[in-house]
Design a protein around this motif. Structure first.
Motif, mmCIF file in Angstrom:
data_model
loop_
_atom_site.group_PDB
_atom_site.id
_atom_site.type_symbol
_atom_site.label_atom_id
_atom_site.label_comp_id
_atom_site.label_asym_id
_atom_site.label_seq_id
_atom_site.Cartn_x
_atom_site.Cartn_y
_atom_site.Cartn_z
ATOM 1 N N MET A 1 84.807 -64.539 8.085
ATOM 2 C CA MET A 1 85.165 -64.243 6.719
ATOM 3 C C MET A 1 86.633 -63.799 6.670
ATOM 4 O O MET A 1 87.081 -63.064 7.532
ATOM 5 C CB MET A 1 84.247 -63.147 6.168
ATOM 6 N N PRO A 2 87.376 -64.256 5.677
ATOM 7 C CA PRO A 2 88.806 -63.910 5.611
ATOM 8 C C PRO A 2 89.033 -62.423 5.416
ATOM 9 O O PRO A 2 88.209 -61.721 4.848
ATOM 10 C CB PRO A 2 89.307 -64.696 4.403
ATOM 11 N N ALA A 22 97.458 -79.812 -6.744
ATOM 12 C CA ALA A 22 96.254 -79.003 -6.970
ATOM 13 C C ALA A 22 95.011 -79.713 -6.459
ATOM 14 O O ALA A 22 94.182 -79.114 -5.764
ATOM 15 C CB ALA A 22 96.114 -78.685 -8.456
ATOM 16 N N GLU A 23 94.867 -80.984 -6.780
ATOM 17 C CA GLU A 23 93.687 -81.736 -6.346
ATOM 18 C C GLU A 23 93.625 -81.860 -4.828
ATOM 19 O O GLU A 23 92.544 -81.774 -4.242
ATOM 20 C CB GLU A 23 93.665 -83.098 -7.017
ATOM 21 N N ALA A 24 94.771 -82.024 -4.177
ATOM 22 C CA ALA A 24 94.789 -82.110 -2.711
ATOM 23 C C ALA A 24 94.364 -80.783 -2.080
ATOM 24 O O ALA A 24 93.592 -80.762 -1.120
ATOM 25 C CB ALA A 24 96.174 -82.517 -2.224
ATOM 26 N N LEU A 25 94.838 -79.671 -2.637
ATOM 27 C CA LEU A 25 94.443 -78.349 -2.123
ATOM 28 C C LEU A 25 92.939 -78.123 -2.263
ATOM 29 O O LEU A 25 92.295 -77.613 -1.340
ATOM 30 C CB LEU A 25 95.209 -77.247 -2.857
ATOM 31 N N ILE A 26 92.388 -78.506 -3.401
ATOM 32 C CA ILE A 26 90.945 -78.342 -3.622
ATOM 33 C C ILE A 26 90.160 -79.300 -2.742
ATOM 34 O O ILE A 26 89.167 -78.915 -2.108
ATOM 35 C CB ILE A 26 90.604 -78.537 -5.113
ATOM 36 N N ASP A 27 90.602 -80.546 -2.667
ATOM 37 C CA ASP A 27 89.905 -81.548 -1.858
ATOM 38 C C ASP A 27 89.824 -81.135 -0.396
ATOM 39 O O ASP A 27 88.791 -81.295 0.253
ATOM 40 C CB ASP A 27 90.617 -82.897 -1.985
ATOM 41 N N LYS A 28 90.887 -80.556 0.123
ATOM 42 C CA LYS A 28 90.920 -80.138 1.530
ATOM 43 C C LYS A 28 90.377 -78.720 1.730
ATOM 44 O O LYS A 28 90.420 -78.190 2.839
ATOM 45 C CB LYS A 28 92.337 -80.252 2.072
ATOM 46 N N GLN A 29 89.864 -78.126 0.662
ATOM 47 C CA GLN A 29 89.286 -76.777 0.679
ATOM 48 C C GLN A 29 90.264 -75.731 1.196
ATOM 49 O O GLN A 29 89.892 -74.781 1.873
ATOM 50 C CB GLN A 29 87.978 -76.762 1.472
ATOM 51 N N CYS A 66 93.393 -69.830 5.093
ATOM 52 C CA CYS A 66 93.882 -71.110 4.578
ATOM 53 C C CYS A 66 95.343 -71.096 4.150
ATOM 54 O O CYS A 66 95.912 -72.145 3.863
ATOM 55 C CB CYS A 66 93.028 -71.531 3.377
ATOM 56 N N ARG A 67 95.944 -69.941 4.120
ATOM 57 C CA ARG A 67 97.278 -69.792 3.525
ATOM 58 C C ARG A 67 98.338 -70.679 4.178
ATOM 59 O O ARG A 67 99.093 -71.363 3.499
ATOM 60 C CB ARG A 67 97.698 -68.333 3.576
ATOM 61 N N GLN A 104 84.132 -71.707 -1.346
ATOM 62 C CA GLN A 104 84.965 -72.876 -1.617
ATOM 63 C C GLN A 104 85.934 -73.179 -0.483
ATOM 64 O O GLN A 104 86.375 -74.327 -0.335
ATOM 65 C CB GLN A 104 85.754 -72.685 -2.920
ATOM 66 N N THR A 105 86.279 -72.189 0.309
ATOM 67 C CA THR A 105 87.225 -72.392 1.406
ATOM 68 C C THR A 105 86.548 -72.302 2.778
ATOM 69 O O THR A 105 87.218 -72.437 3.788
ATOM 70 C CB THR A 105 88.360 -71.351 1.339
ATOM 71 N N ARG A 106 85.247 -72.158 2.813
ATOM 72 C CA ARG A 106 84.516 -71.934 4.057
ATOM 73 C C ARG A 106 84.705 -73.076 5.062
ATOM 74 O O ARG A 106 84.948 -72.842 6.234
ATOM 75 C CB ARG A 106 83.032 -71.731 3.801
ATOM 76 N N MET A 107 84.603 -74.322 4.629
ATOM 77 C CA MET A 107 84.685 -75.440 5.554
ATOM 78 C C MET A 107 86.038 -75.451 6.270
ATOM 79 O O MET A 107 86.104 -75.687 7.459
ATOM 80 C CB MET A 107 84.474 -76.773 4.823
ATOM 81 N N GLN A 108 87.122 -75.166 5.539
ATOM 82 C CA GLN A 108 88.446 -75.134 6.149
ATOM 83 C C GLN A 108 88.553 -73.962 7.127
ATOM 84 O O GLN A 108 89.096 -74.086 8.199
ATOM 85 C CB GLN A 108 89.531 -75.050 5.090
ATOM 86 N N ALA A 109 88.011 -72.824 6.743
ATOM 87 C CA ALA A 109 88.106 -71.626 7.579
ATOM 88 C C ALA A 109 87.329 -71.796 8.880
ATOM 89 O O ALA A 109 87.683 -71.214 9.897
ATOM 90 C CB ALA A 109 87.599 -70.408 6.817
ATOM 91 N N GLU A 110 86.280 -72.604 8.863
ATOM 92 C CA GLU A 110 85.449 -72.794 10.060
ATOM 93 C C GLU A 110 86.039 -73.785 11.038
ATOM 94 O O GLU A 110 85.630 -73.852 12.169
ATOM 95 C CB GLU A 110 84.044 -73.241 9.633
#
Length: 111
Positions: A1-2, A22-29, A66-67, A104-110
């Motif tokens: 967890m962040p 914006a869409e790229a940031l959301i798409d890549k989580q 994710c930052r 929403q950002t879990r997949m990227q963080a993992e």
């Protein structure tokens, strides 16, 4: 967890550029939410001359995990020679909103 949560501000010259980023940031989580404001008027000095431009502002909600990846993506896609990149740490979040950002950002963080 962040450990930390952030709102990051950047601007682009057009609504279309902002939406694409914006869409790229959301798409890549890399962000849970990106809000686009505009048009706004920016007045600044660049290369010795005062500039007055219409811009669109992105408010990126993300985590410490994710930052940096979000910054790399924005700078790769951004049309400006020197994009604005202002990072504001969020001191307080509603528990439910925090859980939603984590989901929403879990997949990227993992990864």
């Amino acid at each position: 967890m962040p450990d930390d949560y952030y709102q990051i501000l950047t601007t682009t010259a057009t609504r279309e550029e902002s939406a694409k980023i914006a869409e790229a940031l959301i798409d890549k989580q890399l962000a849970a939410c990106v809000q686009i404001d505009g048009p706004i008027e920016s007045i600044y000095r660049w290369r010795g001359a005062i500039q007055r431009e219409q811009e669109w502002r992105l408010r990126i909600k993300t985590t410490s995990d994710c930052r940096e990846a979000a910054k790399r993506l924005v700078f790769e896609m951004h049309p400006y020679e020197q994009p604005q990149w202002i990072v504001v740490r969020i001191d307080q979040l509603d528990d439910g909103y925090q859980r939603w950002i984590d989901e929403q950002t879990r997949m990227q963080a993992e990864t």
